[in-house]
Scaffold this active site. Structure first.
Site, PDB file in Angstrom:
ATOM      1  N   LEU A  79      40.050  40.194 -15.536  1.00  0.00           N
ATOM      2  CA  LEU A  79      39.888  41.202 -16.587  1.00  0.00           C
ATOM      3  C   LEU A  79      41.161  41.985 -16.878  1.00  0.00           C
ATOM      4  CD1 LEU A  79      36.316  42.411 -15.598  1.00  0.00           C
ATOM      5  CD2 LEU A  79      36.960  40.694 -17.299  1.00  0.00           C
ATOM      6  N   CYS A  80      42.291  41.517 -16.372  1.00  0.00           N
ATOM      7  CA  CYS A  80      43.577  42.173 -16.647  1.00  0.00           C
ATOM      8  C   CYS A  80      44.097  41.783 -18.027  1.00  0.00           C
ATOM      9  CB  CYS A  80      44.616  41.783 -15.601  1.00  0.00           C
ATOM     10  SG  CYS A  80      44.440  42.637 -14.052  1.00  0.00           S
ATOM     11  N   HIS A  81      44.745  42.734 -18.665  1.00  0.00           N
ATOM     12  CA  HIS A  81      45.361  42.484 -19.963  1.00  0.00           C
ATOM     13  C   HIS A  81      46.722  41.814 -19.765  1.00  0.00           C
ATOM     14  CE1 HIS A  81      42.556  45.762 -20.838  1.00  0.00           C
ATOM     15  NE2 HIS A  81      42.538  45.307 -22.072  1.00  0.00           N
ATOM     16  N   MET A 117      48.002  46.479 -11.058  1.00  0.00           N
ATOM     17  CA  MET A 117      47.638  45.135 -10.605  1.00  0.00           C
ATOM     18  C   MET A 117      48.861  44.214 -10.565  1.00  0.00           C
ATOM     19  SD  MET A 117      44.616  45.505  -9.699  1.00  0.00           S
ATOM     20  CE  MET A 117      44.491  43.831  -9.125  1.00  0.00           C
ATOM     21  N   GLU A 118      49.780  44.415 -11.486  1.00  0.00           N
ATOM     22  CA  GLU A 118      50.993  43.607 -11.500  1.00  0.00           C
ATOM     23  C   GLU A 118      51.860  43.898 -10.275  1.00  0.00           C
ATOM     24  OE1 GLU A 118      49.186  43.325 -15.401  1.00  0.00           O
ATOM     25  OE2 GLU A 118      49.541  45.034 -14.087  1.00  0.00           O
ATOM     26  N   ASP A 132      54.541  30.932   3.454  1.00  0.00           N
ATOM     27  CA  ASP A 132      54.667  29.508   3.156  1.00  0.00           C
ATOM     28  C   ASP A 132      56.003  28.960   3.634  1.00  0.00           C
ATOM     29  OD1 ASP A 132      53.953  26.961   1.886  1.00  0.00           O
ATOM     30  OD2 ASP A 132      55.537  27.484   0.463  1.00  0.00           O
TER      31      ASP A 132
END
Length: 164
Positions: A79-81, A117-118, A132
């Protein structure tokens, strides 16, 4: 005291998920800073810092991965833009007390919605990339303490985590 919204903005009256309409919000400069850590054996940290990991430059690769992840957050979090980020930085510093690496990501935009969120995605993916690239040396590494440190801009203004 942390102010909490009365309702969740991404949930409709019937409980359905939706993307919030930010079309009427003012464009402001918005900045967010997040962090994460990856704890490892001291020998693994020494190998990474000496630039001797078999897969190559762990820190440079993790930094690039974090930046790329910030730009793709809207593809990963439903739901992020999509945002036109104006700046992303990912800093990675050794911490012998862990032992391990501390990752700090900053994201910036002039827009109608925040960039928390970014920043969180950048820090998380940088940590995942470190794992990794060094897993052949140390499968027991632990990614920990991924959190938002601060944000500014928008209607809600500035916020800072305790102890940040």
């Amino acid at each position: 005291m942390t102010r909490r919204p009365a309702t969740l903005t991404h949930i409709g009256a019937s409980g359905e998920a939706h993307m919030v309409d930010v079309g009427t919000k003012a464009e402001t400069e918005r900045v967010a800073v997040a962090e994460g850590s990856i704890v490892m054996q001291a020998q693994t940290l020494d190998t990474i810092m000496a630039g001797n990991a078999k897969k190559g430059d762990v820190l440079a690769t993790a930094r690039i991965a974090g930046i790329m992840a910030a730009k793709k957050t809207h593809e990963l979090v439903p739901l992020c833009h999509p945002l036109l980020l104006t700046k992303v930085t990912v800093d990675i510093d050794p911490d012998e007390a862990l032992p391990g690496l501390r990752v700090r990501a900053m994201t910036k935009v002039t827009g109608q919605t925040g960039v928390e969120m970014e920043a969180l995605t950048a820090a998380s993916v940088a940590c995942l990339t470190i794992y990794d690239m060094a897993k052949a040396l140390d499968r027991g590494m632990t990614i920990t303490n991924v959190r938002l440190l601060e944000k500014s801009g928008g209607k809600s203004g500035a916020w800072r985590a305790d102890g940040a």
